[in-house]
Structures are given as C-alpha cells and as structure tokens.
Design a protein around this motif. Structure first.
Motif, short mmCIF file in Angstrom:
data_model
loop_
_atom_site.label_atom_id
_atom_site.label_comp_id
_atom_site.label_asym_id
_atom_site.label_seq_id
_atom_site.Cartn_x
_atom_site.Cartn_y
_atom_site.Cartn_z
N LEU A 162 0.82 -1.21 0.00
CA LEU A 162 0.00 0.00 0.00
C LEU A 162 0.86 1.26 0.00
N TRP A 163 2.05 1.21 0.58
CA TRP A 163 2.89 2.41 0.67
C TRP A 163 3.53 2.77 -0.67
N PRO A 164 4.11 1.85 -1.43
CA PRO A 164 4.54 2.26 -2.79
C PRO A 164 3.37 2.64 -3.69
N ILE A 165 2.19 2.05 -3.45
CA ILE A 165 1.01 2.48 -4.20
C ILE A 165 0.68 3.92 -3.85
N ALA A 166 0.74 4.26 -2.55
CA ALA A 166 0.47 5.63 -2.13
C ALA A 166 1.49 6.60 -2.72
N ALA A 167 2.76 6.19 -2.79
CA ALA A 167 3.78 7.06 -3.40
C ALA A 167 3.49 7.26 -4.89
N THR A 168 3.04 6.20 -5.56
CA THR A 168 2.68 6.32 -6.98
C THR A 168 1.51 7.27 -7.16
#
Length: 270
Positions: free
Chosen positions: A160-166
């Motif tokens: 979820l965190w790299p998705i949030a960064a994207t």
C-alpha cells in the motif's frame, strides 16, 4: 539446502500445505498454541512458489523436490527483479540510467540478501511488483498497472505504501501539468479503479477481511484504494471545472482558479 532463517522454513510449511490441501491456509492452530492464530501475511508468494513446484515436479515427487525448487526460485525472482528495474530505467530515463540503476539494485544489500539461495521469503517480490506496475504506467497501460497494484496486496500488505507514493506522484504531475483547455487525464483514475477492483477478491480471501488492520491485508487497504480513486476523480472534476469556468474579476480579464505550470514557474523564478 541450508535455509537462512525461521521465516524460510515457515514459508516451506505453508507451501507444503498448499500442495497437500489445494488451498492457501489462513489459520494456523500451532501458532499462539493452544488457541491458534490467523496468519497476518497473505498467501500470494507461497501460492506462486507452490505453482512453480507443481509445474516443475510431478505429483508423486512434489514433496521431495519442494525444498530445492523453493530454494532456487528466490534467485530466479531476484533476476526478474533486476530485469524489471533495468526495463523501468530504460523506459523512464534511458540506457545509461537503466544500467546504473540495475547495477546499484543488484549490489544493494537488501536486494542481494533477499534473493540469496535458500532465502524463501516474500521480500524478493517487493521490488519486482512495483517496478512492473510503474513500467505499465510509463507505457500507458492503466488497467495492467492497477491490476498489479491490487494483486501485490496478496504478496505483502505494505504494498500500500509504494502504491500511495505512486498516487502522490500522479497527483503532483496532474496538477503541475494542468493548463486551460487541456483534455481530461484519466490514466491515474483508471489505474486506481483497476487496483480497487483487483483488491476486492484479495481482501475478501484474507484472514482479516472484516477488520481495519494496516499490518495485514484488510478492509483498511481496500478503503484506502477506494478513497484514493474517489479523491482523484474529484480532483479531475475540479480541474476541468476550473478550466471551463474561470473566475471573473471586475478589474480585468478572467482569472483561472488554479495556476498553471507556467504561472508557477514564472512566480518561482521572479
């Protein structure tokens, strides 16, 4: 095969259960004995390795070749991760940057350690999946990128965190490039929509499907993706409305409600 730590042996146990029972275990009666415990990590990685074992080994010899196939699958996934980083750098920044990024990634202690022979753990897929969905985004494939985002939650909930960064990068790029008369940009919205839809079966099959638990794949992740989709749709509608209906000033020409990229650059440099 000399496996590295206890996590590797536990993944082997889950893979063996998948091959024996034909389903991913989400509850282990031997954890927190005698009550048992729900498994925090989803079974996406174990299912992938079990499928590889089933493809390489026949049904009678699956148990015997489980350990060597699982041990050698990790360096194989590591090679795929290096290739994905190379492809991402090639698409985004060119050949030299791609080669440098791939070399740095291959020598980085975390990636080298997680892809070592005998390390049977999901950490080897953590850099691979984000690289794949970023390549899909760079190629203009929002449905593929969103599907990879949603399915990555079946491997590690911290996806979820790299998705949030994207998502944050897409929001900044959309606002920065907004100009009067520009066409709507639905790339990010389609990506988030596909990620939300693909996350539904992943969360539904999780042991924490009915709880808001950030540390496990749960309703928290599905709600975060759905909220991001709704907020980005609202942002796009606001941008389009601001461009179609500029605010009129009695002292001069119409003023845009949102500053464009050129306005921001001019104000920064002057």
């Amino acid at each position: 095969v000399d496996f590295h730590d206890g996590d590797s042996y536990y993944h082997l146990r889950r893979i063996e259960q998948i091959l024996r029972d034909g389903r991913v275990p989400m509850f282990d009666p031997q954890l927190a004995f005698p009550d048992g415990q729900r498994l925090q990590w989803h079974g996406g990685y174990d299912l992938a390795v079990a499928a590889l074992v089933g493809a390489v080994c026949g049904a009678p010899s699956r148990r015997e070749c489980l350990e060597p196939v699982a041990a050698f699958s990790t360096p194989l996934f590591g090679i795929f991760a290096i290739a994905a980083v190379l492809a991402l750098g090639w698409v985004v920044a060119g050949r030299r940057t791609a080669l440098g990024a791939a070399l740095f990634f291959a020598l980085w202690p975390f990636s080298a350690g997680s892809a070592a022979l005998g390390m049977v753990d999901h950490h080897v897929l953590e850099p691979l999946l984000p690289s794949l969905w970023m390549i899909a985004l760079a190629r203009g494939r929002p449905l593929l990128a969103g599907s990879l985002c949603g399915l990555s939650l079946a491997v590690f909930p911290t996806a979820l965190w790299p998705i949030a960064a994207t998502v944050l990068a897409l929001v900044i790029e959309r606002v920065w490039s907004a100009r009067p008369g520009c066409a709507p940009d639905w790339l990010a919205l389609r990506t988030l929509g596909a990620a939300t839809l693909c996350a539904v079966p992943v969360v539904w099959s999780s042991a924490y499907a009915r709880e808001f638990e950030p540390a496990a794949t749960s309703l928290f992740h599905l709600a975060a993706l759905a909220a991001s989709t709704a907020l980005f749709a609202l942002l796009e509608l606001c941008l389009q409305r601001a461009q179609r209906h500029p605010r009129r000033s009695p002292e001069g020409p119409p003023r845009r409600r949102l500053r464009t990229c050129d306005d921001i650059r001019r104000r920064v440099w002057t």
